[in-house]
Design an enzyme around this catalytic site. Structure first.
Site, PDB file in Angstrom:
ATOM      1  N   ARG A  32      20.892  47.235  88.806  1.00 55.73           N
ATOM      2  CA  ARG A  32      20.768  46.121  87.935  1.00 55.73           C
ATOM      3  C   ARG A  32      22.057  45.741  87.025  1.00 55.73           C
ATOM      4  O   ARG A  32      22.318  44.816  86.769  1.00 55.73           O
ATOM      5  CB  ARG A  32      19.405  46.392  87.176  1.00 55.73           C
ATOM      6  CG  ARG A  32      18.363  47.029  88.264  1.00 55.73           C
ATOM      7  CD  ARG A  32      17.579  45.528  88.610  1.00 55.73           C
ATOM      8  NE  ARG A  32      16.473  46.046  89.471  1.00 55.73           N
ATOM      9  CZ  ARG A  32      16.298  46.378  90.716  1.00 55.73           C
ATOM     10  NH1 ARG A  32      17.492  45.999  91.564  1.00 55.73           N
ATOM     11  NH2 ARG A  32      15.172  46.583  91.160  1.00 55.73           N
ATOM     12  N   GLU A 177       0.911  53.477  94.734  1.00 51.77           N
ATOM     13  CA  GLU A 177       1.596  52.321  95.049  1.00 51.77           C
ATOM     14  C   GLU A 177       2.245  52.316  96.599  1.00 51.77           C
ATOM     15  O   GLU A 177       3.000  53.136  96.639  1.00 51.77           O
ATOM     16  CB  GLU A 177       2.877  52.261  94.316  1.00 51.77           C
ATOM     17  CG  GLU A 177       3.639  50.714  94.280  1.00 51.77           C
ATOM     18  CD  GLU A 177       4.841  50.587  93.525  1.00 51.77           C
ATOM     19  OE1 GLU A 177       5.048  51.559  92.852  1.00 51.77           O
ATOM     20  OE2 GLU A 177       5.562  49.758  93.610  1.00 51.77           O
ATOM     21  N   LYS A 222      -1.344  49.957  92.872  1.00 48.24           N
ATOM     22  CA  LYS A 222      -0.347  49.006  92.586  1.00 48.24           C
ATOM     23  C   LYS A 222       0.151  48.423  94.207  1.00 48.24           C
ATOM     24  O   LYS A 222       0.933  49.274  94.717  1.00 48.24           O
ATOM     25  CB  LYS A 222       0.773  49.645  92.020  1.00 48.24           C
ATOM     26  CG  LYS A 222       2.171  48.986  91.934  1.00 48.24           C
ATOM     27  CD  LYS A 222       2.787  49.289  90.822  1.00 48.24           C
ATOM     28  CE  LYS A 222       4.306  48.570  90.719  1.00 48.24           C
ATOM     29  NZ  LYS A 222       5.096  48.887  89.540  1.00 48.24           N
ATOM     30  N   SER A 264       6.267  43.002  92.223  1.00 48.86           N
ATOM     31  CA  SER A 264       6.643  41.831  92.523  1.00 48.86           C
ATOM     32  C   SER A 264       7.312  41.952  93.902  1.00 48.86           C
ATOM     33  O   SER A 264       7.509  40.871  94.671  1.00 48.86           O
ATOM     34  CB  SER A 264       7.527  41.225  91.401  1.00 48.86           C
ATOM     35  OG  SER A 264       8.366  41.994  91.050  1.00 48.86           O
ATOM     36  N   GLY A 265       8.193  42.878  94.149  1.00 52.12           N
ATOM     37  CA  GLY A 265       8.657  43.277  95.463  1.00 52.12           C
ATOM     38  C   GLY A 265       9.856  42.425  96.000  1.00 52.12           C
ATOM     39  O   GLY A 265      10.124  42.420  96.950  1.00 52.12           O
ATOM     40  N   GLY A 266      10.385  41.692  94.876  1.00 49.10           N
ATOM     41  CA  GLY A 266      11.616  40.687  95.292  1.00 49.10           C
ATOM     42  C   GLY A 266      11.081  39.135  95.412  1.00 49.10           C
ATOM     43  O   GLY A 266      12.097  38.409  95.592  1.00 49.10           O
ATOM     44  N   ARG A 295      11.172  43.907  88.644  1.00 51.33           N
ATOM     45  CA  ARG A 295      12.176  42.686  88.429  1.00 51.33           C
ATOM     46  C   ARG A 295      11.696  41.475  87.992  1.00 51.33           C
ATOM     47  O   ARG A 295      12.477  40.858  87.314  1.00 51.33           O
ATOM     48  CB  ARG A 295      12.739  42.704  90.188  1.00 51.33           C
ATOM     49  CG  ARG A 295      13.708  43.644  90.312  1.00 51.33           C
ATOM     50  CD  ARG A 295      13.931  43.709  91.966  1.00 51.33           C
ATOM     51  NE  ARG A 295      12.525  44.224  92.707  1.00 51.33           N
ATOM     52  CZ  ARG A 295      12.551  44.496  93.945  1.00 51.33           C
ATOM     53  NH1 ARG A 295      13.543  44.109  94.772  1.00 51.33           N
ATOM     54  NH2 ARG A 295      11.428  45.143  94.278  1.00 51.33           N
TER      55      ARG A 295
END
Ligand code: 5MM
Length: 343
Positions: A32, A177, A222, A264-266, A295
């Site tokens: 990041r 998750e 999650k 959100s996974g991308g 993200r």
């Protein structure tokens, strides 16, 4: 704050609030920071996260809990205040990532199993002492030709349930998750294949949770949303994502689970917000539906900050905006117009 698992779990999915996933491990936070040309030093990581946790408006109004990485839960702000205390002062619950990462699974080429059960009881006790009241463990399930296998689904669900039981033994709410990833090496699957694999993973998970005697009222799920792989020729639209995700969750997640906080996974920032809002419009639902984004909650703040002290206020404004939009989505009240007006 109450120490009952059920009360902590309810606080984590409080109306109009969601969770900030700030638990990037060293490798991920470096990626990041690389994207904004900032070196990933301990001080820079501290400064960045301190900026987020001191975003008064966002933290107070829209954030119910923060997932931390081991380094961060031990870190102090520049003025010596423990970062955990900043989170608590804002009325949010501090949490901790306790898995040791998804590692290649023996005998299962292309698949991963999450490690970290050895010594977990002792680590949970230490994290409780440091202020954590919830934890997170992420399993990674990829979709490609012939995968996932039953062995991968089963091993990951079993580890998640063992982790969850240990958390509850130690007064910590487990976030489970099981992420069916949308951006794996192939990622050419359609939303129906994502539905099928997610249903398999969730049904297996809740069977394992039952076997391991996890108290569902004191746990949070999650999951991924039901989306197309990022390289799929046809991408499911927002309404389709919302309808399929809610249908899949209703088929798999017991109503005693107090809340579901999505990753959100991308997805883009706005897509993640829109999907959540559309799902909440499909109510009434048996559980709260909110966000636990990494993200999609941080991208704008990270780039507005850019590693510069003079940009801290801009970074906080960007974070507050995204958090507010997701807070609206958590009650089904987001709209593209509100997004524009508030920007
Ligand atoms: C913030 O990223 C988390 C940690 O990832 P690594 O262990 O790979 O560094 C990650 O588990 C995150 O909490 C979830 O995937 C949700 O984040 P996104 O970005 O998918 O919303």
């Amino acid at each position: 704050m109450s120490e009952r698992l059920e009360d902590i779990a309810q606080a984590m999915v409080a109306e109009g609030k969601g969770i900030l996933a700030a638990d990037e491990s060293s490798g991920t936070i470096k990626k990041r920071f690389d994207s904004i040309g900032v070196e990933s030093t301990e001080d820079n990581r501290r400064d960045y996260r301190e900026m987020l946790f001191r975003s008064d408006e966002a933290m107070r109004d829209s954030i119910s809990g923060v997932i931390l990485f081991d380094e961060t839960i031990r870190q102090k702000a520049a003025d010596g205040t423990p970062l955990v205390d900043l989170i608590k002062a804002a009325g949010a619950v501090p949490g901790i990532k306790v898995d040791a990462g998804a590692k290649p699974m023996a005998g299962h080429p292309g698949e991963k199993v999450t490690e970290g059960l050895d010594g977990l009881r002792e680590r949970l006790q230490a994290y409780h002492g440091l202020g954590a009241r919830f934890a997170k463990w992420r399993a990674v399930i990829d979709i490609a030709d012939g995968i996932p296998s039953w062995g991968c689904i089963k091993a990951n669900a079993h580890a998640l349930a063992r982790y969850a039981a240990l958390c509850q033994e130690n007064g910590i709410v487990p976030i489970v998750e099981p992420e069916v990833v949308m951006d794996g090496p192939v990622a050419a699957h359609d939303a129906d294949r994502c539905y099928e694999v997610t249903e398999w993973a969730l049904k297996t998970l809740y069977w394992e949770m039952f076997e391991q005697r996890v108290v569902l009222e004191g746990s949070i799920l999650k999951p991924n949303m039901i989306v197309s792989g990022k390289n799929a020729a046809n991408q499911a639209g927002p309404e389709e994502v919302a309808e399929k995700t809610v249908r899949c969750l209703k088929a798999c997640v017991p109503a005693t689970v107090p809340g579901i906080a999505f990753l959100s996974g991308g997805q883009s920032d706005e897509a993640a917000t829109q999907h959540l809002s559309l799902m909440n419009e499909l109510g009434p639902l048996p559980w709260k539906l909110t966000f636990s984004y990494g993200r999609a909650l941080q991208a704008a703040a990270l780039s507005a900050w850019g590693g510069k002290r003079e940009n801290v206020a801009a970074g906080q404004r960007a974070f507050a905006h995204r958090a507010r939009m997701n807070g609206l989505a958590a009650t089904g009240q987001w709209s593209a117009e509100k997004e524009k007006q508030a920007a």
